[in-house]
Design a protein around this motif. Structure first.
Motif, mmCIF file in Angstrom:
data_model
loop_
_atom_site.group_PDB
_atom_site.id
_atom_site.type_symbol
_atom_site.label_atom_id
_atom_site.label_comp_id
_atom_site.label_asym_id
_atom_site.label_seq_id
_atom_site.Cartn_x
_atom_site.Cartn_y
_atom_site.Cartn_z
ATOM 1 N N GLY A 284 31.803 7.992 56.339
ATOM 2 C CA GLY A 284 32.150 6.575 56.378
ATOM 3 C C GLY A 284 30.971 5.689 56.030
ATOM 4 N N LEU B 82 34.720 13.499 54.048
ATOM 5 C CA LEU B 82 35.633 12.470 53.569
ATOM 6 C C LEU B 82 37.018 12.920 53.983
ATOM 7 C CD1 LEU B 82 35.846 9.815 51.900
ATOM 8 C CD2 LEU B 82 36.361 11.263 49.919
ATOM 9 N N ASN C 110 35.651 8.040 59.595
ATOM 10 C CA ASN C 110 35.475 7.322 58.327
ATOM 11 C C ASN C 110 35.732 5.830 58.486
ATOM 12 O OD1 ASN C 110 36.571 9.700 55.739
ATOM 13 N ND2 ASN C 110 34.737 9.610 56.965
ATOM 14 N N VAL C 111 36.851 5.505 59.128
ATOM 15 C CA VAL C 111 37.286 4.106 59.212
ATOM 16 C C VAL C 111 36.330 3.264 60.062
ATOM 17 C CG1 VAL C 111 39.086 2.593 60.141
ATOM 18 C CG2 VAL C 111 39.722 4.576 58.745
ATOM 19 N N ALA D 93 32.949 2.933 58.040
ATOM 20 C CA ALA D 93 32.995 2.218 56.759
ATOM 21 C C ALA D 93 33.083 0.708 56.980
ATOM 22 C CB ALA D 93 34.183 2.700 55.925
ATOM 23 N N SER E 14 39.585 5.250 53.753
ATOM 24 C CA SER E 14 38.189 4.919 54.068
ATOM 25 C C SER E 14 37.743 3.671 53.322
ATOM 26 C CB SER E 14 37.274 6.094 53.718
ATOM 27 O OG SER E 14 37.702 7.266 54.374
#
Length: 693
Positions: free
Chosen positions: A362, A407, A458-459, A462, A593
């Protein structure tokens, strides 16, 4: 009102036979001598083949029994149009791969579907092309009861195929076809790339040459004998079958060795062609055997029906693609399955390790979002932007891969193959089916929660990285890079105000393709022995030393397929929008993402003054995008893995039910590791067996 035109009465088989073969004998006066046979087959041919168990010819048989003159004329007619017709090419070529170039063969077959190749009129292939011109004619012909065909054979007084072995006779055509096939097999089996697949046969006499010699002796004996056939207890026939079996084992061993040596599409096509030719030879050899008098009739009937079937299937595209790609797809998914096992978390330690690597992924995604926004400001053509975006994505994805980060959406294409490998694996097949599917459901829950925590990592990383990046640029350069694009950034996340779902599906397809590329490159390098060639490269060993050269070879073997896969995934992701603009189509990609990073950019660009509905739809859209990314890539990968292992899709029903039952009994396990140490022994065994391989 008077009826001016009366409906034309439906033609019956009896009426047609009377018209052409009755007293008038109009078949002798037709411009096209095949017209009577074409019309007769048209009447016999069933409209809906799938719903019919048998095709009944009793009407035609009963009529011919009662009408001697029609029967006699039909017999004369059929013998006249079949007289001296060559058919060896059908036996040696039809429904067998003609070219090892996959693309060329597909194009040729598709073209022939619309504009069929027409052979010379003195061949049986021409007659079959005109009469049995539908692709499914070979299916309903096989549904005619054998006893009815035998009865027709007797009524029309066909001669046995064993009456002569002279040139242009049926037996002579069989011999020509067998000679052609054996010659082709022997040459193809000796090609360097094929022999390389079967080193076990290096010091053994080629079974193909021995088979060819034995077949030649049998043909000579049949030609010179009075009966023109052999019996099943013939010692030469038994020897021929043994040699044929050895030829089949050669091909099967080559396919078994794919996991060791890899395989190219060209070698795969060569082996498939040899396998098809061996199967055809086995059929042709069986026609040389007669044990009882009735075998003479039945062999002639079987030959006729197979000639029709082979000719109908010669341009079959679906079957060709299925056979050609199954083994290649198996090896590709075999590699992705091994890779996918690394993405399935088991306990809490692995679960939180996945979370940490997802945070790293992320972090890089957040940077990529900023860089892409800056690149969008560049004055460039569609191609220029496609190139810049593609390189941005590709470099970022490769960095994520090399640094060991995760990822999230790269997982489904890998883990799907691992799941199917588990379903297929002998360990999982122990015990009752219910236990097998229950074990599969537990494994699926691990896959799902691994994907879930990767999404979360990831979220949540990011978003702040993108927000920090745009703030730093604004703070030091006094330039809000999202000031003019914030609205589109937020609207594009909404599943109801944009094509976010469609664009997320496109990204899912690319994720699936990247998984295919990983397995394909690994398989190609294995077949070309790239690792060994690097390790033994004389220039590298002299200049780098043996130890460093070996280390380089190991790094290549372990990393190169993943690097290429991530590079192309970046190209797919970066060029889609530009291609859409060039074509005037609304094409783009949405990835969970990057959606999180874009939400941060959009909020900062709007100075945080956005409506509640826009914000809520944006947050909701991120979840929907992630779900679609997962469903599309996972479903495509599951479908390919099912097909590559020849597992019936019918099993999906039991798999789905088992997963649903497990979710109802333990929903938390789909999001967080809850299993205790005494969990399913079958799943434990599977994972440990795979680790030990």
């Amino acid at each position: 009102m008077k009826v001016l035109f009366k409906a034309k009465p439906k033609t019956t088989i009896a009426g047609l036979l009377t018209e052409f073969f009755g007293e008038a004998q109009s078949w002798r006066e037709t411009n096209d001598n095949l017209e009577p046979l074409v019309e007769l087959i048209r009447l016999i041919r069933p409209l809906k083949i799938k719903n019919i168990q048998t095709v009944d010819l009793q009407e035609a048989i009963s009529f011919l029994k009662e009408n001697y003159s029609c029967r006699k004329q039909l017999s004369i007619y059929l013998k006249e149009i079949l007289k001296d017709k060559k058919f060896n090419k059908i036996l040696s070529d039809a429904a067998i791969l003609q070219d090892v170039d996959f693309i060329f063969e597909v194009k040729k077959r598709i073209f022939a579907k619309f504009l069929p190749y027409q052979p010379q009129k003195d061949t049986l292939e021409y007659v079959l092309n005109q009469v049995f011109y539908l692709a499914n004619d070979g299916i309903w012909i096989n549904k005619i009861p054998l006893n009815q065909l035998v009865e027709l054979y007797d009524l029309l007084k066909f001669k046995s195929i064993y009456v002569s072995a002279e040139p242009n006779s049926v037996l002579s055509e069989l011999f020509v076809a067998m000679h052609l096939i054996t010659q082709r097999i022997s040459g193809r089996a000796m090609e360097t790339d094929v022999i390389k697949m079967v080193p076990e046969f290096d010091y053994i006499e080629s079974p193909f040459s021995a088979f060819e010699n034995e077949l030649f002796l049998i043909k000579d004996r049949i030609r010179s004998s009075n009966t023109h056939y052999i019996t099943s207890d013939d010692l030469s026939y038994a020897q021929l079958l043994v040699l044929h079996k050895q030829c089949e084992e050669f091909v099967e061993k080559a396919f078994d060795n794919i996991s060791k040596y890899g395989i190219s599409l060209r070698v795969n096509q060569n082996l498939l062609k040899i396998r098809q030719q061996l199967k055809r030879l086995k059929f042709l050899i069986s026609l040389l055997v007669v044990d009882k008098e009735k075998d003479k009739k039945e062999n002639g009937i079987v030959l006729a029906s197979r000639l029709i079937k082979f000719n109908c299937y010669k341009n079959n595209v679906r079957k060709f693609i299925g056979e050609s790609t199954q083994l290649i797809s198996y090896e590709i998914t075999q590699h992705t399955a091994k890779t996918g096992e690394n993405y399935i978390t088991e306990g809490r330690n692995e679960y939180f390790k996945m979370f940490r690597t997802a945070l790293g992924g992320g972090f890089i995604v957040g940077i990529l979002c900023i860089v892409k926004m800056l690149l969008s400001k560049a004055e460039a053509s569609y191609f220029g932007h496609a190139f810049l975006y593609s390189m941005n994505y590709a470099i970022g994805f490769i960095a994520i891969y090399l640094l060991g980060f995760t990822l999230a959406t790269k997982q489904p294409a890998m883990t799907a193959s691992a799941l199917i490998k588990a379903l297929e694996d002998g360990v999982l097949k122990q015990g009752r089916d219910a236990e097998k599917y229950k074990a599969f459901a537990i494994l699926f829950a691990r896959v799902f929660r691994s994907q879930f925590i990767a999404f979360v990592g990831n979220v949540i990383m990011a978003f702040p990285v993108s927000l920090l990046g745009i703030w730093l640029i604004d703070y030091f350069l006094h330039y809000n890079i999202a000031a003019t694009k914030w609205e589109s950034l937020l609207v594009d996340l909404s599943p109801i105000h944009s094509l976010a779902i469609f664009h997320a599906a496109i990204a899912g397809i690319f994720l699936f393709l990247s998984g295919i590329i990983t397995g394909s490159v690994a398989n190609r390098d294995k077949h070309n022995q790239v690792y060994f060639r690097i390790a033994e490269h004389p220039f590298l060993k002299r200049n780098l030393g043996k130890t460093r050269t070996l280390k380089l070879a190991k790094v290549y073997e372990k990393r190169w397929a993943g690097i290429i896969s991530n590079f192309w995934f970046g190209v797919f992701m970066g060029s889609t929008a530009s291609i859409g603009l060039f074509l005037g189509l609304n094409l783009d990609i949405r990835h969970i993402s990057f959606a999180s990073g874009n939400l941060a950019l959009g909020l900062y660009g709007a100075n945080y003054t956005v409506s509640n509905s826009m914000l809520l739809w944006g947050i909701f859209g991120i979840g929907i995008i992630g779900l679609v990314n997962f469903i599309i890539s996972f479903s495509l990968s599951m479908g390919l893995a099912f097909r590559s292992r020849a597992i019936s899709l019918y099993e999906l029903r039991f798999v789905t039910i088992s997963i649903w039952n497990h979710f109802k009994s333990s929903p938390v396990s789909f999001f967080f590791p809850t299993e205790k140490k005494d969990k399913s022994v079958v799943v434990e065994n599977y994972l440990h067996v795979e680790d030990s391989k």
